[in-house]
Design a protein around this motif. Structure first.
Motif, short mmCIF file in Angstrom:
data_model
loop_
_atom_site.label_atom_id
_atom_site.label_comp_id
_atom_site.label_asym_id
_atom_site.label_seq_id
_atom_site.Cartn_x
_atom_site.Cartn_y
_atom_site.Cartn_z
N THR A 99 -14.90 83.98 -89.12
CA THR A 99 -14.16 84.56 -90.25
C THR A 99 -14.64 85.98 -90.53
O THR A 99 -14.47 86.48 -91.64
N ASN A 100 -15.25 86.60 -89.52
CA ASN A 100 -15.57 88.00 -89.66
C ASN A 100 -14.28 88.82 -89.56
O ASN A 100 -13.23 88.30 -89.21
N GLY A 107 -6.06 85.69 -88.09
CA GLY A 107 -5.75 84.28 -88.28
C GLY A 107 -6.94 83.38 -88.51
O GLY A 107 -6.76 82.18 -88.78
N GLY A 108 -8.17 83.88 -88.41
CA GLY A 108 -9.34 83.05 -88.59
C GLY A 108 -9.42 82.41 -89.96
O GLY A 108 -9.77 81.23 -90.10
N ASP A 109 -9.11 83.18 -90.99
CA ASP A 109 -9.14 82.62 -92.35
C ASP A 109 -8.13 81.49 -92.50
O ASP A 109 -8.42 80.46 -93.12
N ALA A 110 -6.95 81.69 -91.92
CA ALA A 110 -5.92 80.65 -92.02
C ALA A 110 -6.33 79.40 -91.25
O ALA A 110 -6.10 78.27 -91.70
N ILE A 111 -6.97 79.59 -90.09
CA ILE A 111 -7.44 78.45 -89.29
C ILE A 111 -8.49 77.67 -90.07
O ILE A 111 -8.45 76.44 -90.15
N PHE A 112 -9.44 78.38 -90.65
CA PHE A 112 -10.52 77.71 -91.36
C PHE A 112 -9.99 76.95 -92.57
O PHE A 112 -10.38 75.79 -92.82
#
Length: 292
Positions: A99-100, A107-112
């Motif tokens: 989430t860096n 898209g990392g925030d959405a995945i997490f």
């Protein structure tokens, strides 16, 4: 004077069974022999005891202290400093979502967020079946492939909400999954033993590998002269869009241009502008209350 304990356990840690301790002592002796100073072996030994129970227990820390001649406080200080050492029971698969900045915006925030809801766990928590521990992690040094998810430190590149959800479902179902690159996947305990420095016995692990992507390797290619240097294609406002001397020519011929010397390298348009400190002809006055 009574000794005061500062957050340390009041009761001794339960020992390992005799057979387990004998096996770990043999492994520890092999690790310690690699170093001129035995205390340098603490990091791999913490991985070793983590491979025994899936996390670093009080018993494991006491074992490390015993074989290295350290205090439990010294071992605890190291074990609590590094995030790769788990301090409570965790899953067979550590699923880390980067989430860096770059992964997050791609898209990392959405995945997490989706995986938390899908698995019913929060950051650092483990599913009820003990299969998956979910966490957000800092940069994996794989920005070319963002957003990146790691499982037991193996890369799963270019993930989406859908692909990440499918990945954790396969892990929980016991299905074989294949990392995008790197060695074949194994459970967390086996991973910890490998990180302790013991042979990686996974089929194909030695031949497996990966590389940075094109963007990360651009600087290396430039340094080796394999790529031509970049050139300015979009000068800033007020600059003449021509070649090296166009800016100076613009000033001389048309009265336009920035007034700066001709560019001498591709990044000359980023050179510092004139300031009061470097331009005596344009001094600044004293700071006044109104000017603050």
């Amino acid at each position: 004077m009574t000794e005061v304990s500062l957050g340390m356990p009041q009761t001794p840690a339960p020992p390992y069974p005799d057979d387990v301790r004998a096996r770990l002592e043999a492994d520890a002796a092999e690790v310690i022999a690699r170093y001129p100073d035995s205390r340098s072996a603490l990091l791999p030994l913490l991985h070793l005891v983590q491979s025994e129970e899936g996390y670093v227990t009080r018993t494991g820390m006491q074992f490390c202290a015993d074989v290295l001649g350290l205090t439990t406080a010294e071992v605890t200080a190291v074990a609590t400093f590094y995030s790769m050492y788990r301090r409570k029971p965790s899953g067979d698969y550590q699923v880390g979502v980067c989430t860096n900045t770059l992964c997050a915006v791609l898209g990392g925030d959405a995945i997490f967020a989706d995986l938390q809801q899908h698995l019913g766990v929060g950051n650092g928590e483990t599913t009820e079946d003990g299969k998956v521990t979910l966490e957000h992690i800092e940069c994996n040094a794989a920005c070319d492939f963002a957003p990146v998810v790691m499982v037991n430190w193996e890369f799963f590149d270019n993930q989406t909400v859908e692909s990440a959800r499918q990945l954790v479902d396969q892990l929980r179902a016991g299905e074989q999954v294949t990392p995008t690159r790197g060695a074949p996947l194994c459970d967390f305990r086996k991973t910890a033993r490998i990180l302790a420095g013991f042979p990686d016995e996974r089929p194909g692990a030695v031949a497996a590998g990966g590389s940075a992507g094109p963007a990360s390797l651009a600087g290396l290619r430039l340094a080796k002269g394999q790529d031509a240097p970049a050139r300015v294609t979009a000068p800033r406002a007020g600059e003449h869009p021509g070649g090296r001397n166009a800016d100076a020519q613009g000033d001389a011929q048309t009265g336009t241009g920035s007034g700066r010397p001709p560019a001498t390298h591709p990044s000359s348009h980023d050179a510092p502008q004139k300031s009061a400190a470097s331009d005596p002809s344009n001094p600044t006055g004293p700071v006044t209350e109104e000017g603050k």
